[in-house]
Design a protein around this motif. Structure first.
Motif, mmCIF file in Angstrom:
data_model
loop_
_atom_site.group_PDB
_atom_site.id
_atom_site.type_symbol
_atom_site.label_atom_id
_atom_site.label_comp_id
_atom_site.label_asym_id
_atom_site.label_seq_id
_atom_site.Cartn_x
_atom_site.Cartn_y
_atom_site.Cartn_z
ATOM 1 N N MET A 1 0.854 -1.190 0.000
ATOM 2 C CA MET A 1 0.000 0.000 0.000
ATOM 3 C C MET A 1 0.886 1.234 0.000
ATOM 4 S SD MET A 1 -2.947 1.090 2.696
ATOM 5 C CE MET A 1 -1.779 1.654 3.932
ATOM 6 N N LEU A 35 -0.735 -4.903 2.971
ATOM 7 C CA LEU A 35 -0.870 -4.260 4.283
ATOM 8 C C LEU A 35 -0.328 -5.166 5.388
ATOM 9 C CD1 LEU A 35 -1.800 -1.780 5.726
ATOM 10 C CD2 LEU A 35 -4.134 -2.662 5.727
ATOM 11 N N GLN A 347 -7.221 -10.491 0.917
ATOM 12 C CA GLN A 347 -7.302 -9.069 1.284
ATOM 13 C C GLN A 347 -5.935 -8.387 1.320
ATOM 14 O OE1 GLN A 347 -9.665 -11.224 2.789
ATOM 15 N NE2 GLN A 347 -11.121 -10.190 1.436
ATOM 16 N N LYS A 374 -5.048 6.124 9.366
ATOM 17 C CA LYS A 374 -5.473 5.794 8.011
ATOM 18 C C LYS A 374 -5.162 4.331 7.684
ATOM 19 C CE LYS A 374 -5.084 7.328 3.208
ATOM 20 N NZ LYS A 374 -4.506 8.335 2.281
ATOM 21 N N LYS A 377 -7.469 1.990 9.886
ATOM 22 C CA LYS A 377 -8.826 1.885 9.362
ATOM 23 C C LYS A 377 -8.881 0.932 8.180
ATOM 24 C CE LYS A 377 -10.421 6.516 10.734
ATOM 25 N NZ LYS A 377 -10.807 7.873 10.237
ATOM 26 N N GLU A 378 -7.923 1.055 7.288
ATOM 27 C CA GLU A 378 -7.917 0.165 6.126
ATOM 28 C C GLU A 378 -7.705 -1.279 6.550
ATOM 29 O OE1 GLU A 378 -6.106 -0.456 1.675
ATOM 30 O OE2 GLU A 378 -6.103 1.506 2.649
ATOM 31 N N GLU A 381 -10.956 -2.618 7.888
ATOM 32 C CA GLU A 381 -11.919 -2.848 6.813
ATOM 33 C C GLU A 381 -11.600 -4.129 6.055
ATOM 34 O OE1 GLU A 381 -11.701 0.784 4.640
ATOM 35 O OE2 GLU A 381 -12.768 1.930 6.193
ATOM 36 N N ARG A 382 -10.306 -4.367 5.828
ATOM 37 C CA ARG A 382 -9.913 -5.609 5.149
ATOM 38 C C ARG A 382 -10.169 -6.820 6.047
ATOM 39 N NH1 ARG A 382 -4.573 -4.642 1.388
ATOM 40 N NH2 ARG A 382 -4.978 -2.460 0.815
#
Length: 392
Positions: A1, A35, A347, A374, A377-378, A381-382
């Motif tokens: 990322m 990530l 993911q 940031k 949060k990602e 979500e994944r």
């Protein structure tokens, strides 16, 4: 990322996402995951005082062999005395390139091939490797997990200490994020004394407690004499790449054996920039650390609320130390390795499988939250997307 953003004009910046690719970074360059939230280092800039100290030394054009100055030992002494009432002295301290190299050396010089060494699982997976790769045997005192809380099985500990020569304690404990109480540490010391067991206390995560919580150093929580403490600023200040730590013991017999073994293993030499980094961390970066602890605590609260609202099938274990969260996935009834591999494959999210920390960790995942909001949060979500897909 690969994410970029404009640098914010703040004294301490814990929000900017910094691209760590192409820096020979273990976390971001070694795997194809988008990530990575596994290995225990932070995606925050170090304290400005540390950067300034390194840059100042780098301006000198020669980077030869380096001695360990008294100022480095004094920085440790002042830090632990001021923050934890732990009085150390230079004559009881040895420099080493890292906590795990130190523990490996101590295993070799204080135990024999085939000896049994006790650890409390689920626990930092490298403990297993360092014992087994030195041809010793792992004995597990499994922590008891009930109603979302871990506690020590002292009856089992007493029984197993009678069979081992050494115990390795994780204080605070990785991966469960628990600070052991003075009473628990005292009782461990009593049992080690009863069974004449050498105790190594790995206290590398000691500074990373929730705000207003302090860890309890083993040496001042117990009157036991055969104890060795391993300390380092590497986790607290995100400077693991400088490979610097100290070993502390008041036991002169153990001290001399360890000192010799560290020398034999070439683990007592110093990185040319390490002394500057350590001294700047302990002498000049306390304010940064306190702001970091607030940031980590806020991240932890964010994760707890997110899971409750968006992914209640995953439970966050209550903890008060480290930036490593222990996620209870037992409701899924899926092995942790399968969950971890699915998240990576589908993911691009890399979390540590609980089984890596012991067979009694197989219903958990470990997540590193030492990152800007940031990224966090990602990651969540994944995680949500991957767990929903698996559970369906």
């Amino acid at each position: 990322m690969k994410v970029g953003s404009t640098m914010k004009d703040t004294k301490f910046d814990f929000e900017t996402v910094i691209d760590r690719h192409d820096t020979n970074c273990l976390k971001w360059d070694c795997f194809d995951d988008d990530l990575p939230m596994w290995v225990a280092d932070m995606d925050f800039k170090v304290a400005p005082t540390i950067s300034e100290s390194i840059l100042k030394r780098a301006k000198h054009p020669i980077y030869g062999y380096t001695i360990v100055p008294d100022e480095l030992f004094e920085s440790y002494i002042n830090w632990w005395n001021r923050r934890y009432d732990f009085e150390m002295s230079k004559e009881n301290m040895m420099y080493s390139i890292g906590v795990m190299p130190s523990i490996s050396s101590m295993i070799r010089c204080l135990t024999d091939v085939g000896d049994e060494i006790l650890i409390q699982s689920p626990v930092y997976h490298v403990f297993y490797y360092v014992i087994e790769e030195n041809d010793r045997k792992v004995i597990e005192n499994e922590l008891i997990y009930e109603n979302g809380i871990y506690r020590i099985d002292f009856d089992d500990l007493d029984e197993k200490l009678s069979k081992v020569k050494m115990m390795i304690l994780c204080n605070p404990h990785n991966p469960i994020g628990k600070t052991w109480s003075k009473e628990e540490l005292y009782k461990i010391g009593q049992l080690c004394s009863k069974n004449d067991v050498i105790l190594i206390s790995d206290e590398i995560h000691c500074d990373l407690t929730d705000p207003d919580i302090k860890y309890n150093p083993f040496e001042i929580s117990s009157n036991y004499k055969k104890v060795i403490t391993c300390l380092s600023p590497s986790k607290s200040f995100n400077i693991a790449g400088f490979q610097s730590s100290i070993v502390h013991t008041k036991n002169k017999e153990l001290f001399e054996k360890i000192k010799m073994q560290l020398h034999i293993d070439n683990s007592d030499s110093c990185n040319v920039f390490a002394t500057n980094a350590v001294i700047a961390a302990y002498n000049d970066s306390e304010e940064w650390l306190e702001k970091l602890k607030i940031t980590l605590f806020e991240n932890k609260i964010f994760v707890r609320n997110y899971l409750k609202e968006e992914l209640p099938i995953i439970k966050l274990l209550d903890c008060d130390a480290t930036y490593l969260l222990w996620l209870d996935c037992s409701s899924l009834n899926i092995p942790s390795k399968e969950i971890s591999e699915s998240l990576r494959a589908n993911q691009g999210l890399f979390l540590s499988a609980g089984i890596d920390f012991g067979k009694n960790g197989d219903e958990f995942l470990r997540m590193n939250i030492a990152c800007p909001k940031k990224i966090l949060k990602e990651g969540l979500e994944r995680l949500k997307e991957g767990i929903i897909s698996l559970n369906s």
